[in-house]
Design a protein around this motif. Structure first.
Motif, PDB file in Angstrom:
ATOM      1  N   PHE A  12       0.818  -1.206   0.000  1.00  0.00           N
ATOM      2  CA  PHE A  12       0.000   0.000   0.000  1.00  0.00           C
ATOM      3  C   PHE A  12       0.854   1.258   0.000  1.00  0.00           C
ATOM      4  O   PHE A  12       0.510   2.265  -0.632  1.00  0.00           O
ATOM      5  N   ALA A  28      -5.712   3.565   7.853  1.00  0.00           N
ATOM      6  CA  ALA A  28      -5.597   2.156   7.447  1.00  0.00           C
ATOM      7  C   ALA A  28      -5.177   1.268   8.611  1.00  0.00           C
ATOM      8  O   ALA A  28      -5.224   0.039   8.505  1.00  0.00           O
ATOM      9  N   ARG A  30      -1.019  -4.722   2.137  1.00  0.00           N
ATOM     10  CA  ARG A  30      -1.260  -4.708   0.702  1.00  0.00           C
ATOM     11  C   ARG A  30      -2.261  -3.619   0.347  1.00  0.00           C
ATOM     12  O   ARG A  30      -3.105  -3.228   1.152  1.00  0.00           O
ATOM     13  N   ALA A  31      -2.168  -3.134  -0.897  1.00  0.00           N
ATOM     14  CA  ALA A  31      -3.032  -2.043  -1.341  1.00  0.00           C
ATOM     15  C   ALA A  31      -4.506  -2.426  -1.234  1.00  0.00           C
ATOM     16  O   ALA A  31      -5.337  -1.601  -0.844  1.00  0.00           O
ATOM     17  N   GLY A  71      -5.468  -2.001   2.305  1.00  0.00           N
ATOM     18  CA  GLY A  71      -5.468  -0.597   2.668  1.00  0.00           C
ATOM     19  C   GLY A  71      -6.694   0.133   2.154  1.00  0.00           C
ATOM     20  O   GLY A  71      -7.338   0.892   2.897  1.00  0.00           O
TER      21      GLY A  71
END
Length: 573
Positions: free
Chosen positions: A229, A251, A272-273, A276
């Motif tokens: 992220f 987050a 991880r994105a 997030g």
């Protein structure tokens, strides 16, 4: 002699009244299964219980450490408490504290003296203070799975919450507000115009992601969502301060995300994105769910122990049989197949069930080395253990350092309940740990007017690092007469009246055994999503065809989805 439990056969036996066990008991009972719910103590909550401050004070001031039930707290370490001895009202007429020995508890003196709260004229916490959670701080997202579970099971009227009024991030030795919505970004005078534009643009991206049918937007590819992220934030050219707000205050990353990937070898440390963006979307949705909640977070009034009782009451309404002070001495094992058949109580009664759910304190030793045979029934009794050796963990960051403080004034004038986030490297010791601090005032019903309880925690790999990070955060927030503060301006800071620091070792129980599900102990995350996800995994392992947390309709108190905002139990107080 204990009375016999009738009937003696159930679909499921649940051992322990921690939050996961209580949620499972309620969910399984709501599915129409017969449930026997047992606990060896006389209170609800297990690792999630809320102890009174006299109990916590006795626990800390004792040279050995005392807690109401040792098997529930086998992995706690006190980091040199500095506080008055327990108040008189925690000792009975016979001079006994009412607590049992905690096995394996160690005292550790930190080189700098550990906690330094100077009691001065302050009396030890007494019964005017409510319950302190040994697993805190812990908050619920307004739109998160815990609140949804309470609504689905019609359990919301069993527990009340107070709203976290505001969140802050530690920046340049001061508390800076964290916006809970796009509107608050515009109203925040501490943010520069470029910072506001950066945040507004990124919140718009989060909203687009949340509203897209497949969770993707033009600016993000599928591969982007699997990347760290922090890389996405860097690619958006967000300033470091804004990245800290997003990563650690919104987050809720609990470990350093800016660390070099070569150093952060454990992939589980990296947010991880996809995770997030999901948390940011939940954060924004939570901020607008309940009209009387000014932010995204709720805290259970009277402490976390009320959550377990709420789910236990729901289980009882759905037909579960609950018995406290019921000691379990062993599990019944089929002699030939070695499969689980039931349990044996301390009085020798055998109780049978198709499935078994246990809390993290109930661990099975080797059957062959400790079993006893019942030739008539073809059974063996395998005695359970509370030994740490029967639990394993593969995570290199497997400890949570926690601290409970009492102060004489709020960290922010006029604010009773608030959250403070210390991102990595913002404190004077430049620690890479993330520290959270939750302040609770009289509105939470755990302390009198004019006093505040502050719970702090940090995820760490060793006790020393965790203790140093907590002490640095305590020094930044409070003034203590017995220690020279790290910040020269102490007049405006609250005075530290009382404190206790301790460390929990996070262990994962061995769980690969047929029709037995084992629950985890409280983790180091700030919210309940991980615990609820783990609980659902245990449920589906045992009942793959059943719905987790089916909606319960109670004729006397039927609440529809559209009325959720008016429910007292989840409405902020």
């Amino acid at each position: 002699m204990e009375e016999r439990i009738e009937p003696s056969t159930y679909d499921v036996i649940v051992l322990g009244t921690g939050l996961p066990e209580s949620v499972l008991a309620a969910s399984i009972a709501a599915c129409g299964k017969s449930v026997l719910h047992l606990d060896c103590t006389g209170f609800y909550g297990a690792h999630w219980t809320s102890l009174s401050f006299p109990q916590i004070s006795s626990f800390a001031s004792s040279s050995n450490g005392h807690l109401p039930c040792p098997e529930y707290f086998p992995h706690h370490q006190i980091l040199s408490p500095r506080m008055p001895s327990a108040p008189d009202d925690s000792v009975d007429s016979d001079g006994n504290s009412g607590f049992q020995q905690v096995h394996g508890l160690a005292q550790q003196q930190h080189p700098d003296g550990g906690s330094v709260a100077d009691p001065g004229s302050f009396s030890p916490p007494n019964r005017s203070f409510g319950n302190g959670a040994l697993a805190g701080p812990k908050l619920a997202f307004c739109a998160g799975p815990l609140i949804d579970s309470l609504l689905r099971l019609q359990a919301e009227h069993h527990v009340k919450f107070t709203a976290v009024e505001s969140s802050y991030i530690w920046r340049d030795h001061v508390l800076a507000a964290v916006p809970a919505s796009r509107a608050e970004i515009f109203q925040d005078r501490s943010l520069s115009l470029p910072d506001k534009r950066f945040l507004m643009r990124f919140f718009k991206l989060v909203t687009d992601y949340a509203e897209s049918p497949n969770g993707t937007v033009a600016e993000l590819s599928t591969s982007d969502l699997e990347r760290p992220f922090v890389e996405i934030l860097q690619r958006q050219n967000l300033p470091p301060y804004i990245r800290d707000i997003i990563l650690y205050a919104i987050a809720l990353a609990d470990q350093d995300q800016e660390q070099d990937q070569e150093q952060a070898s454990d992939a589980r440390r990296v947010l991880r994105a996809k995770e997030g963006f999901a948390t940011l979307a939940l954060y924004l949705a939570s901020g607008s769910r309940f009209p009387t909640a000014p932010g995204p977070f709720l805290y259970p009034m009277y402490g976390q122990g009320d959550l377990t009782q709420a789910f236990c009451r729901c289980a009882a309404v759905c037909g579960a049989l609950q018995i406290l002070r019921m000691q379990v001495s062993g599990f019944l094992i089929d002699k030939e197949t070695k499969e689980y058949k039931g349990i044996e109580t301390a009085s020798g009664q055998h109780l049978y069930s198709g499935k078994l759910i246990t809390g993290p304190s109930f661990c099975l030793r080797s059957v062959s080395s400790t079993s006893t045979e019942d030739r008539d029934n073809g059974e063996e009794t395998a005695h359970h253990s509370f030994s740490e050796s029967t639990s394993t963990t593969t995570d290199s960051v497997n400890k949570v350092a926690r601290c409970i403080c009492i102060t004489d004034q709020s960290l922010q004038p006029g604010v009773s309940t608030l959250l403070v986030i210390f991102p990595p490297r913002c404190l004077h010791i430049r620690t890479a740990l993330v520290v959270r601090a939750l302040q609770l005032g009289s509105r939470s019903e755990i302390c009198p007017d004019g006093k505040y309880v502050v719970q702090l925690s940090t995820v760490c790999s060793n006790s020393t690092a965790g203790d140093e990070a907590l002490q640095a955060a305590v020094d930044a927030l409070f003034h203590s007469e017995s220690r020279e503060s790290q910040v020269t301006d102490t007049n405006s800071k609250p005075k530290l009246l009382w404190s206790l620091c301790y460390v929990q070792t996070m262990t994962t129980p061995w769980a690969n055994w047929g029709d037995v599900g084992m629950c985890c102990m409280p983790d180091g995350t700030l919210d309940y999503r991980t615990i609820m996800a783990q609980t659902e995994t245990v449920f589906h392992k045992l009942f793959p065809e059943q719905e987790f947390l089916p909606r319960v309709v109670v004729a006397a108190n039927n609440v529809e989805d559209g009325e959720a905002d008016d429910v007292d139990g989840v409405n902020s107080v």
